[in-house]
Design a protein around this motif. Structure first.
Motif, short mmCIF file in Angstrom:
data_model
loop_
_atom_site.label_atom_id
_atom_site.label_comp_id
_atom_site.label_asym_id
_atom_site.label_seq_id
_atom_site.Cartn_x
_atom_site.Cartn_y
_atom_site.Cartn_z
N GLN A 211 4.84 30.59 -40.41
CA GLN A 211 5.19 30.14 -39.57
C GLN A 211 4.62 30.99 -37.83
OE1 GLN A 211 5.57 26.70 -38.83
NE2 GLN A 211 5.37 26.57 -40.64
N SER A 212 4.95 32.37 -38.14
CA SER A 212 5.23 33.17 -36.85
C SER A 212 5.52 34.68 -37.15
CB SER A 212 5.67 32.55 -35.56
OG SER A 212 7.28 32.98 -36.06
N SER B 58 12.73 39.76 -42.86
CA SER B 58 12.26 41.05 -41.47
C SER B 58 12.08 42.44 -42.74
CB SER B 58 13.43 41.15 -40.97
OG SER B 58 14.11 39.76 -40.35
N GLU C 48 -0.70 34.59 -39.50
CA GLU C 48 0.19 32.86 -39.18
C GLU C 48 -0.92 32.00 -39.31
OE1 GLU C 48 1.51 31.90 -34.42
OE2 GLU C 48 2.30 34.09 -35.05
N ARG D 109 7.84 28.60 -43.31
CA ARG D 109 8.53 27.64 -44.12
C ARG D 109 8.39 27.03 -45.95
NH1 ARG D 109 5.13 23.01 -44.76
NH2 ARG D 109 3.89 23.92 -43.19
N LEU E 159 13.41 26.39 -43.61
CA LEU E 159 12.78 27.63 -42.70
C LEU E 159 13.85 28.44 -42.90
CD1 LEU E 159 12.03 26.50 -38.77
CD2 LEU E 159 10.01 26.89 -41.05
N ARG E 160 12.39 29.82 -43.26
CA ARG E 160 13.08 30.51 -43.50
C ARG E 160 12.63 32.57 -42.66
NH1 ARG E 160 12.57 33.59 -49.89
NH2 ARG E 160 13.85 35.37 -49.63
N LYS E 161 13.51 33.14 -42.34
CA LYS E 161 13.51 34.54 -41.60
C LYS E 161 13.69 35.24 -42.97
CE LYS E 161 13.84 37.06 -37.54
NZ LYS E 161 14.74 37.11 -36.23
N TYR F 26 4.45 29.41 -49.64
CA TYR F 26 4.94 29.29 -47.56
C TYR F 26 4.58 29.57 -47.04
CZ TYR F 26 9.45 31.79 -49.93
OH TYR F 26 10.20 31.64 -50.61
N ALA G 299 9.03 40.83 -38.29
CA ALA G 299 9.80 39.42 -38.55
C ALA G 299 9.07 38.44 -38.69
CB ALA G 299 11.44 38.62 -37.66
N TRP G 300 9.15 37.72 -39.97
CA TRP G 300 8.00 36.38 -40.41
C TRP G 300 9.17 35.31 -40.31
CZ3 TRP G 300 7.49 41.15 -42.48
CH2 TRP G 300 6.65 41.76 -42.63
N GLN G 301 8.40 34.25 -39.83
CA GLN G 301 9.22 32.58 -40.14
C GLN G 301 8.21 31.69 -41.20
OE1 GLN G 301 11.71 32.13 -37.77
NE2 GLN G 301 12.10 30.27 -39.32
#
Length: 149
Positions: free
Chosen positions: A8-9, A38, A71, A27, A34-36, A5, A23-25
């Protein structure tokens, strides 16, 4: 199952004194999805993160790995040991189950379509029979009266 992975943020939010959310965004580098992810965080008196608990148990090793990164970082994680310890089934089995579920759903829809088509055929046959009977009943009889001398 090993995954790679890229973060992203990262979003940290204080919900109440001593509690927060993270929360992590991510890739997925294999398929660019994309995957979130939490988690619920415990904060100290200064608002700094003491610990983070995954919302979904299955994401616990991922949360642990994410806490060490920032990040833009890319990292790989192997879920095999965790999945075996938790007794989780391989993802390939889930894919096969989902395929079967979609197939059974399609078969159910096919039966509905066939039932509607059969009903339409029966209705059209009844309509044709009714119109033929009406047409037949409206015809003049072909009886000829012979005159007697």
């Amino acid at each position: 199952m090993k995954k790679t992975y890229t973060i992203q943020s990262i979003v940290c939010t204080e919900i109440s004194p001593g509690k927060g959310s993270m929360a992590w965004q991510l890739r997925d580098n294999a398929d660019e999805r994309l995957r979130k992810v939490s988690g619920i965080s415990t904060l100290d008196k200064n608002g700094l993160i003491e610990s983070v608990r995954a919302i979904y148990t299955r994401e616990a090793p991922l949360i642990d790995a994410l806490l060490l990164r920032q990040e833009g970082d890319s990292f790989s994680i192997d879920f095999t040991g965790f999945n075996q310890a938790q007794g989780y089934i391989n993802r390939e089995m889930y894919a096969n189950m989902q395929k079967c579920e979609r197939l059974s759903c399609m078969v159910g829809k096919l039966w509905r379509v066939l039932a509607v088509m059969a009903l339409l055929v029966i209705l059209s046959l009844v309509w044709m029979l009714n119109s033929s009977m009406t047409k037949f009943s409206q015809q003049q009889p072909l009886i000829h009266h012979e005159q007697l001398p």
